[in-house]
Design a protein around this motif. Structure first.
Motif, PDB file in Angstrom:
ATOM      1  N   ILE A 129     -35.186 -46.699 -72.632  1.00  0.00           N
ATOM      2  CA  ILE A 129     -36.294 -46.076 -73.058  1.00  0.00           C
ATOM      3  C   ILE A 129     -37.242 -47.360 -73.082  1.00  0.00           C
ATOM      4  O   ILE A 129     -37.076 -47.978 -74.108  1.00  0.00           O
ATOM      5  N   ARG A 165     -35.858 -37.227 -75.450  1.00  0.00           N
ATOM      6  CA  ARG A 165     -36.926 -37.957 -74.922  1.00  0.00           C
ATOM      7  C   ARG A 165     -37.671 -37.000 -73.904  1.00  0.00           C
ATOM      8  O   ARG A 165     -37.210 -36.441 -72.989  1.00  0.00           O
ATOM      9  N   GLY A 166     -39.064 -37.397 -74.196  1.00  0.00           N
ATOM     10  CA  GLY A 166     -39.971 -36.641 -73.246  1.00  0.00           C
ATOM     11  C   GLY A 166     -40.236 -35.257 -73.583  1.00  0.00           C
ATOM     12  O   GLY A 166     -41.309 -34.729 -73.239  1.00  0.00           O
ATOM     13  N   VAL A 215     -42.679 -37.463 -80.160  1.00  0.00           N
ATOM     14  CA  VAL A 215     -42.126 -37.486 -78.549  1.00  0.00           C
ATOM     15  C   VAL A 215     -41.762 -38.909 -78.512  1.00  0.00           C
ATOM     16  O   VAL A 215     -42.593 -39.840 -78.952  1.00  0.00           O
ATOM     17  N   GLU A 217     -40.712 -41.587 -75.920  1.00  0.00           N
ATOM     18  CA  GLU A 217     -41.017 -42.006 -74.427  1.00  0.00           C
ATOM     19  C   GLU A 217     -41.369 -43.551 -74.431  1.00  0.00           C
ATOM     20  O   GLU A 217     -41.540 -44.402 -75.432  1.00  0.00           O
TER      21      GLU A 217
END
Length: 219
Positions: A129, A165-166, A215, A217
């Protein structure tokens, strides 16, 4: 990650819960099938460690009821019996994995890690990431080639956000999966944990969605 252990042996239940907590998992325990079923129906677990031979309600009956109600929680069955018929029965009732007693605690931990990854669709233990390289199996993280040291709780928070993730993850879900019934989260416990993690991995990797959650990311 939050794990439920349903095991009637006090010694084994204590040893498993101690090992999982040492690894940073949130852990709830039940000593019979009825209590285990009630906990599994009430809380969201990432994995369930379930003994087959239990008082009040046996493990296979508990599993059958969970699956009949639509529960998709990944289940690791524990049993002292190692016949093909026993393994087949467990798998047909909806178990995801099977471990025969006695077993090495390292193997149980490895199987739990695998089930938790599978619950979020991650087949590989390696996640990248942005500048972070995360190895879920080795429980290591590096940023631009430099290893980052995390506490067990920080690691589980990172793992949970990285596996999702995301996605925007609400604070309530983080509390449910990172803290067990032995912890009474205060209103700002998640915010504090995220703040501490940001200081170690970089502020831009975990973003706040006000009123919604967090979140993770890449920058």
């Amino acid at each position: 990650m939050r794990i439920l252990i349903v095991e009637d042996s006090e010694i084994l239940r204590r040893n498993i819960s101690r090992s999982l907590r040492h690894a940073g998992y949130a852990v709830d325990v039940a000593e019979d099938g009825e209590a285990g079923l009630a906990s599994a129906q009430l809380n969201a677990y990432d994995a369930l460690v379930l003994d087959v031979m239990l008082p009040k309600l046996d493990g296979l009956s508990l599993l059958r009821r969970l699956r009949g109600a639509g529960a998709a929680t990944h289940v690791l069955l524990l049993t002292a019996r190692d016949t093909v018929a026993d393994r087949v029965a467990g798998l047909r009732h909806g178990a995801d994995d099977y471990l025969v007693k006695p077993f090495a605690m390292e193997e149980l931990l490895a199987r739990i890690e695998s089930l938790c990854r599978r619950a979020y669709g991650a087949k590989s233990p390696a996640i990248e990431i942005g500048p972070l390289a995360i190895d879920l199996s080795a429980r290591t993280i590096s940023r631009e080639g430099r290893e980052v040291s995390l506490t067990a709780r920080e690691w589980r928070l990172l793992e949970y956000l990285a596996l999702r993730r995301g996605e925007v993850v609400p604070r309530a879900e983080i509390e449910a999966h990172i803290y067990d019934d032995l912890v009474e989260p205060m209103s700002n416990v998640v915010d504090t944990a995220v703040y501490a993690l940001r200081r170690k991995i970089g502020a831009g990797l975990i973003k706040t969605r006000r009123g919604l959650g967090y979140v993770m990311e890449g920058d």
